[in-house]
Scaffold this motif. Structure first.
Motif, PDB file in Angstrom:
ATOM      1  N   ALA A  64       0.832  -1.206   0.000  1.00  0.00           N
ATOM      2  CA  ALA A  64       0.000   0.000   0.000  1.00  0.00           C
ATOM      3  C   ALA A  64       0.865   1.255   0.000  1.00  0.00           C
ATOM      4  O   ALA A  64       0.569   2.222  -0.712  1.00  0.00           O
ATOM      5  N   MET A  65       1.940   1.239   0.785  1.00  0.00           N
ATOM      6  CA  MET A  65       2.846   2.390   0.806  1.00  0.00           C
ATOM      7  C   MET A  65       3.510   2.581  -0.549  1.00  0.00           C
ATOM      8  O   MET A  65       3.673   3.706  -1.020  1.00  0.00           O
ATOM      9  N   GLN A  66       3.891   1.477  -1.181  1.00  0.00           N
ATOM     10  CA  GLN A  66       4.494   1.570  -2.510  1.00  0.00           C
ATOM     11  C   GLN A  66       3.512   2.162  -3.515  1.00  0.00           C
ATOM     12  O   GLN A  66       3.887   2.974  -4.351  1.00  0.00           O
ATOM     13  N   ALA A  71       1.868   6.597  -6.933  1.00  0.00           N
ATOM     14  CA  ALA A  71       0.837   7.564  -7.339  1.00  0.00           C
ATOM     15  C   ALA A  71       1.314   9.000  -7.162  1.00  0.00           C
ATOM     16  O   ALA A  71       0.882   9.896  -7.887  1.00  0.00           O
ATOM     17  N   ASN A  72       2.215   9.201  -6.207  1.00  0.00           N
ATOM     18  CA  ASN A  72       2.741  10.545  -5.956  1.00  0.00           C
ATOM     19  C   ASN A  72       4.006  10.834  -6.743  1.00  0.00           C
ATOM     20  O   ASN A  72       4.654  11.859  -6.532  1.00  0.00           O
ATOM     21  N   GLY A  73       4.394   9.941  -7.623  1.00  0.00           N
ATOM     22  CA  GLY A  73       5.549  10.186  -8.474  1.00  0.00           C
ATOM     23  C   GLY A  73       6.870   9.770  -7.871  1.00  0.00           C
ATOM     24  O   GLY A  73       7.920  10.171  -8.364  1.00  0.00           O
ATOM     25  N   TYR A  74       6.856   8.977  -6.823  1.00  0.00           N
ATOM     26  CA  TYR A  74       8.108   8.503  -6.251  1.00  0.00           C
ATOM     27  C   TYR A  74       8.676   7.395  -7.131  1.00  0.00           C
ATOM     28  O   TYR A  74       8.001   6.856  -7.993  1.00  0.00           O
ATOM     29  N   SER A  76       9.905   3.857  -8.459  1.00  0.00           N
ATOM     30  CA  SER A  76       9.444   2.482  -8.319  1.00  0.00           C
ATOM     31  C   SER A  76      10.584   1.628  -7.762  1.00  0.00           C
ATOM     32  O   SER A  76      11.740   2.060  -7.713  1.00  0.00           O
ATOM     33  N   GLU A  77      10.261   0.421  -7.377  1.00  0.00           N
ATOM     34  CA  GLU A  77      11.293  -0.484  -6.859  1.00  0.00           C
ATOM     35  C   GLU A  77      12.362  -0.740  -7.922  1.00  0.00           C
ATOM     36  O   GLU A  77      13.555  -0.776  -7.613  1.00  0.00           O
ATOM     37  N   ASN A  81      16.312   0.143  -7.520  1.00  0.00           N
ATOM     38  CA  ASN A  81      17.347  -0.873  -7.724  1.00  0.00           C
ATOM     39  C   ASN A  81      18.318  -0.470  -8.822  1.00  0.00           C
ATOM     40  O   ASN A  81      19.530  -0.694  -8.705  1.00  0.00           O
ATOM     41  N   ALA A  82      17.820   0.143  -9.887  1.00  0.00           N
ATOM     42  CA  ALA A  82      18.698   0.610 -10.965  1.00  0.00           C
ATOM     43  C   ALA A  82      19.632   1.706 -10.462  1.00  0.00           C
ATOM     44  O   ALA A  82      20.819   1.737 -10.811  1.00  0.00           O
ATOM     45  N   GLU A  83      19.118   2.597  -9.645  1.00  0.00           N
ATOM     46  CA  GLU A  83      19.947   3.677  -9.085  1.00  0.00           C
ATOM     47  C   GLU A  83      21.028   3.102  -8.174  1.00  0.00           C
ATOM     48  O   GLU A  83      22.188   3.522  -8.225  1.00  0.00           O
ATOM     49  N   ILE A  84      20.662   2.158  -7.337  1.00  0.00           N
ATOM     50  CA  ILE A  84      21.632   1.514  -6.447  1.00  0.00           C
ATOM     51  C   ILE A  84      22.712   0.823  -7.271  1.00  0.00           C
ATOM     52  O   ILE A  84      23.916   0.959  -6.984  1.00  0.00           O
TER      53      ILE A  84
END
Length: 95
Positions: A64-66, A71-74, A76-77, A81-84
């Motif tokens: 639900a938090m994800q 929905a708020n433009g944060y 995605s997983e 992971n790509a950034e990490i």
């Protein structure tokens, strides 16, 4: 899985008990909305079932938090992971 109303829980608890013993679970509703999940358990598996239920509830909250984040433009997983991975690759190049 059988579905019973709160009224049935009050008026005919033995029927619900019998159903849970037979089917392993039952849902109790209030005005047609599910409010309780009743499970057949034993003393031997109480801790294991409680851990599983808590784990499932935590996963539901996390999902639900994800969804709110997405929905708020944060990120995605997959984006996280790509950034990490990108940062790790850059660090490896320096050494």
């Amino acid at each position: 899985m059988e579905i019973f109303s709160v009224n049935a829980l009050q008026k005919e608890p033995q029927n619900i008990y019998d159903s849970i013993r037979k089917n392993g679970e039952a849902v109790i509703t209030d005005n047609g909305k599910p409010i309780l999940l009743m499970l057949d358990i034993s003393q031997d598996n109480l801790d294991e079932i409680m851990k599983a239920v808590r784990s499932a509830r935590a996963m539901i909250a996390f999902n639900a938090m994800q969804a709110v984040g997405a929905a708020n433009g944060y990120m995605s997983e997959d984006e996280i992971n790509a950034e990490i991975q990108s940062v790790r690759d850059e660090r490896r190049k320096k050494f």
